[in-house]
Design a protein around this motif. Structure first.
Motif, short mmCIF file in Angstrom:
data_model
loop_
_atom_site.label_atom_id
_atom_site.label_comp_id
_atom_site.label_asym_id
_atom_site.label_seq_id
_atom_site.Cartn_x
_atom_site.Cartn_y
_atom_site.Cartn_z
N GLY A 1 0.84 -1.20 0.00
CA GLY A 1 0.00 0.00 0.00
C GLY A 1 0.87 1.24 0.00
O GLY A 1 0.74 2.12 -0.85
N GLU B 1 -0.65 2.52 -3.31
CA GLU B 1 -1.84 1.82 -3.79
C GLU B 1 -2.91 1.94 -2.71
O GLU B 1 -2.86 1.23 -1.69
N ASP C 1 -6.13 1.15 -2.21
CA ASP C 1 -6.94 0.00 -1.77
C ASP C 1 -6.09 -1.00 -1.01
O ASP C 1 -6.53 -1.56 0.01
N LYS D 1 -5.41 0.36 2.56
CA LYS D 1 -6.54 0.18 3.48
C LYS D 1 -6.68 -1.28 3.88
O LYS D 1 -7.00 -1.58 5.05
N ALA D 2 -6.46 -2.18 2.95
CA ALA D 2 -6.54 -3.60 3.27
C ALA D 2 -5.46 -4.01 4.26
O ALA D 2 -5.71 -4.83 5.17
N TYR E 1 -8.30 5.82 7.03
CA TYR E 1 -9.21 5.47 5.93
C TYR E 1 -9.81 6.72 5.30
O TYR E 1 -9.87 6.86 4.06
N ASP F 1 -9.00 8.17 1.35
CA ASP F 1 -10.05 8.46 0.38
C ASP F 1 -10.03 9.93 -0.04
O ASP F 1 -10.19 10.25 -1.23
#
Length: 313
Positions: A156, A203, A205, A208-209, A241, A245
């Motif tokens: 990420g 990255e 997404d 966040k994962a 998070y 975004d």
């Protein structure tokens, strides 16, 4: 400057950039030691002093563990390994080759920062002998004299990033995956945090994962390289998070602007200032922008690299 925490964890200010900006963490267990991230070549005397203050010699260090190979975390790894004769270097499989032969790493950093800055801030990187490098894929366990440190693959921020879970302290050593939290921004509400999208592998997404995977273990605290211990982990994760975004939305809003870089940087400054002030920080917009100048610039570059990657067929 060092700070001692419970469970024999010590934060060491590496001296990189400004005070309380970049930390190495020393873990001691049963008379054996591990360092998590080491800063730059110029940081190594501070690590040696911290070790001596614990009454330990250089031969007590079993592990030098890198969360990833960006130079503020790993630039001094080769020199550190020269000081610690019994140590093995633990690193993500994608980062191992860069520790064995740092030429590509130096070239990449030079492209971002320039040759003069690399020399001034990091010095000459020393290679690590291949036989002393241990690759740490998902699930790898580092055994520190019976204390297990579990490695999670946490992309990420970078694809060569691991985070370490220490069950003894119910803590993660997070590198840059759990963002940045500078102590100047602490208020009665606790720590203030922001993500880092430093080039070249941001990255959103995946980031966040990776954060969500760490939360599954219900950690009570996180040890960040920038800067050390934070608690109130669920709140900080929500803040990360939201900001990831928001940062993506800012980048997308300016994707085709001729002055894209400046507009993204300005909007990031507004985002961080508004959130810092809502958190109770007394800094005005100019002070926030000054304290976060490096992060705003690098986050802008990281978002731009991410934008360009999205546009490729």
């Amino acid at each position: 400057m060092t700070i001692d925490f419970d469970h024999a964890i010590t934060a060491i200010d590496t001296g990189f950039f400004r005070p309380r900006f970049d930390a190495s963490h020393l873990i001691v267990h049963n008379g054996r030691a591990a360092f998590v991230d080491v800063g730059t070549n110029y940081s190594i005397p501070r690590l040696l002093d911290a070790l001596q203050a614990k009454g330990l010699g250089t031969d007590a260090v079993d592990w030098v563990i890198l969360t990833h190979v960006h130079l503020d975390h790993a630039g001094g790894a080769g020199l550190a390994m020269q000081q610690f004769p019994n140590a093995k270097l633990v690193v993500h499989p994608r980062g191992a080759r860069h520790m064995i032969d740092p030429n590509a790493l130096i070239a990449g950093a030079t492209a971002v920062y320039g040759a003069e800055e690399i020399s001034r801030s990091y010095g000459t990187l020393a290679p690590v002998p291949a036989g002393r490098v241990v690759e740490a894929p998902e699930g790898h366990v580092v055994d520190l004299a019976g204390r297990e440190l579990l490695c999670l693959d946490t992309p990420g921020h970078a694809r060569h990033h691991i985070c370490l879970y220490d069950a003894a302290s119910r803590a993660f050593f997070t590198g840059d995956t759990f963002g940045l939290s500078y102590r100047e921004f602490d208020t009665e509400k606790g720590a203030f945090i922001l993500p880092t999208s430093t080039p070249v592998q941001f990255e959103p997404d995946a980031l966040k994962a990776s954060i969500a995977r760490m939360l599954e273990r219900e950690p009570q605290q996180m040890f960040l390289t920038h800067y050390s211990r934070v608690a109130d982990v669920p709140r900080l994760a929500r803040d990360l998070y939201e900001q990831i975004d928001a940062m993506v939305a800012i980048a997308q809003a300016h994707a085709t602007d001729a002055d894209r870089h400046a507009r993204i940087a300005d909007d990031l400054a507004v985002l961080y200032t508004s959130r810092a002030q809502a958190h109770g920080c007394a800094f005005d917009a100019a002070q926030v922008r000054e304290l976060l100048a490096m992060d705003i610039e690098l986050n802008t570059q990281g978002l731009e690299v991410w934008l360009d990657r999205q546009r490729k067929p």
